[in-house]
Design an enzyme around this catalytic site. Structure first.
Site, short mmCIF file in Angstrom:
data_model
loop_
_atom_site.label_atom_id
_atom_site.label_comp_id
_atom_site.label_asym_id
_atom_site.label_seq_id
_atom_site.Cartn_x
_atom_site.Cartn_y
_atom_site.Cartn_z
N SER A 173 -9.53 -36.61 -17.52
CA SER A 173 -10.47 -36.95 -18.59
C SER A 173 -10.20 -38.38 -19.01
CB SER A 173 -10.25 -36.03 -19.80
OG SER A 173 -10.96 -36.52 -20.93
N TYR A 216 -5.42 -31.58 -26.17
CA TYR A 216 -6.21 -31.88 -24.97
C TYR A 216 -5.72 -33.19 -24.33
CZ TYR A 216 -10.42 -32.59 -22.08
OH TYR A 216 -11.30 -32.78 -21.05
N1 LIG Z 1 -17.63 -32.31 -20.26
C1 LIG Z 1 -16.93 -33.41 -20.51
O1 LIG Z 1 -17.39 -34.31 -21.25
C2 LIG Z 1 -15.57 -33.61 -19.90
C3 LIG Z 1 -14.98 -34.86 -20.10
C4 LIG Z 1 -13.75 -35.10 -19.53
C5 LIG Z 1 -13.13 -34.13 -18.77
N2 LIG Z 1 -13.73 -32.92 -18.61
C6 LIG Z 1 -13.02 -31.95 -17.79
O2 LIG Z 1 -13.86 -31.55 -16.73
C7 LIG Z 1 -13.54 -30.20 -16.35
C8 LIG Z 1 -14.80 -29.36 -16.37
O3 LIG Z 1 -15.32 -29.42 -17.68
P1 LIG Z 1 -16.78 -28.91 -18.09
O4 LIG Z 1 -17.27 -29.89 -19.09
O5 LIG Z 1 -17.57 -28.59 -16.91
O6 LIG Z 1 -16.33 -27.61 -18.89
P2 LIG Z 1 -17.04 -26.19 -19.06
O7 LIG Z 1 -16.43 -25.59 -20.28
O8 LIG Z 1 -18.50 -26.36 -19.02
O9 LIG Z 1 -16.56 -25.41 -17.77
C9 LIG Z 1 -15.19 -25.10 -17.59
C10 LIG Z 1 -15.10 -23.88 -16.73
O10 LIG Z 1 -13.71 -23.56 -16.59
C11 LIG Z 1 -13.59 -22.15 -16.69
N3 LIG Z 1 -12.23 -21.79 -17.11
C12 LIG Z 1 -11.66 -21.93 -18.32
N4 LIG Z 1 -10.42 -21.41 -18.32
C13 LIG Z 1 -10.22 -20.93 -17.07
C14 LIG Z 1 -9.14 -20.28 -16.44
N5 LIG Z 1 -8.02 -19.97 -17.12
N6 LIG Z 1 -9.25 -19.94 -15.14
C15 LIG Z 1 -10.39 -20.21 -14.45
N7 LIG Z 1 -11.45 -20.83 -14.99
C16 LIG Z 1 -11.36 -21.18 -16.29
C17 LIG Z 1 -14.63 -21.74 -17.71
O11 LIG Z 1 -14.93 -20.35 -17.60
C18 LIG Z 1 -15.78 -22.64 -17.34
O12 LIG Z 1 -16.65 -22.05 -16.40
C19 LIG Z 1 -12.47 -29.74 -17.33
O13 LIG Z 1 -11.19 -29.90 -16.75
C20 LIG Z 1 -12.63 -30.68 -18.50
O14 LIG Z 1 -11.45 -30.83 -19.25
C21 LIG Z 1 -14.94 -32.63 -19.16
#
Ligand SMILES: NC(=O)c1ccc[n+]([C@@H]2O[C@H](COP(=O)([O-])OP(=O)(O)OC[C@H]3O[C@@H](n4cnc5c(N)ncnc54)[C@H](O)[C@@H]3O)[C@@H](O)[C@H]2O)c1
Length: 267
Positions: A151, A163
């Site tokens: 991130s 986080y």
């Molecule tokens: N959306 C953003 O702005 C953003 C920014 C920076 C980083 N990220 C990172 O990108 C990645 C994806 O994020 P996103 O925005 O698509 O999130 P999201 O919440 O839309 O999707 C995350 C997915 O991970 C799954 N998950 C959670 N805990 C789990 C576990 N213990 N085992 C298996 N699956 C699990 C959830 O069920 C969900 O389907 C994450 O690592 C997040 O930290 C997201």
């Protein structure tokens, strides 16, 4: 980048006969990565917490029935990873890619955050990626590629401390793994998304979104497909000499060290 443009990637990057595991695949970026990898020809094991795939994942598997297999997997559970490794061994001799995409957040600030918040976030964001690598690396040969989804919080002092701490830890884990696995020809890299429109950010405070856009050189949020395209590149042979890198996918948010507000103020 739109979903239909993302399908055209097959013309550029060919992932046919490559087997890839993606965690947290039921929605958001994981789903976009699954679809883009399948469009490029890869066989994807799309894993997530739920026993049943989401509606969007069902549509994805219907679109690519021979290329996407959904599996329940909690990244924090060693037993789930062991079962996945056994499944992969029985289905195929080789694993080519792993995307440790599953992640959770807690938005509490420094003086409110609890040890339980820190532990919960670290369990998924750090331990989950470690267990994934421990289970999957033995199935990889030279040419294998791992992408850990960090991130912009891993590059900055982002306010949700649990986080932010977890993503800095994941970044360290990634670089250590790149060093450890390099001699085997296995690459390990981080992508660091900025504000991406997914279920994770759907309930974020609108002020957070506006303030982030103000700090983003491109002046907008990103799409899951824009992250997926970079993940695909890092998994592919096009990135064959790239390992141990921190690759921001953030519209420039982490690049300017605070200079954007100065630049904007003087326009
Ligand atoms: N959306 C953003 O702005 C953003 C920014 C920076 C980083 N990220 C990172 O990108 C990645 C994806 O994020 P996103 O925005 O698509 O999130 P999201 O919440 O839309 O999707 C995350 C997915 O991970 C799954 N998950 C959670 N805990 C789990 C576990 N213990 N085992 C298996 N699956 C699990 C959830 O069920 C969900 O389907 C994450 O690592 C997040 O930290 C997201």
């Amino acid at each position: 980048m739109t979903r239909s443009e993302a399908k055209d990637v097959f013309a550029v990057i060919d992932m046919i006969d490559r087997n890839v595991v993606i965690t947290g695949a039921n929605g958001g970026q994981g789903l976009a990565e699954t679809l883009m990898l399948a469009a490029a020809g890869a066989a994807v094991v799309a894993a997530d917490l739920a026993a049943e795939p989401s509606t969007a994942m069902k549509a994805a598997t219907a679109e690519y029935p021979d290329r996407i297999t959904y599996r329940q997997l909690d990244v924090t559970r060693t037993d789930d990873w062991r079962a996945l490794a056994e499944y992969l061994q029985s289905a195929s001799a080789r694993l080519d890619g792993l995307v440790n995409n599953a992640g959770i957040t807690r938005r509490s600030r420094l003086l409110e955050v609890t040890p339980a918040d820190l532990a919960a976030v670290s369990d998924v964001n750090v331990t989950g990626a470690l267990l994934g690598m421990q289970a999957c690396v033995p199935l990889m040969k030279s040419g294998g590629s791992i992408v850990n989804v960090g991130s912009v919080a891993a590059l900055t002092g982002h306010y949700p401390v649990a986080y932010t701490a977890s993503k800095w830890a994941l970044r360290g884990l990634t670089i250590a793994a790149a060093t450890e696995l390099g001699p085997q020809g296995i690459r390990v890299n981080s992508v660091h998304p900025g504000f991406i429109e997914t279920p994770m950010t759907a309930d974020a405070n609108p002020v957070f979104k506006e303030a982030t856009i103000a700090e983003t050189s491109l002046g907008r949020t990103g799409t899951p497909e824009e992250v997926a395209a970079v993940v695909l590149f890092l998994l592919s042979p096009m990135a064959a000499f790239v390992t141990g890198v921190d690759l921001p996918v953030d519209g420039g948010q982490s690049s300017h060290g605070g200079a954007k507000s100065i630049s904007d103020a003087l326009r």
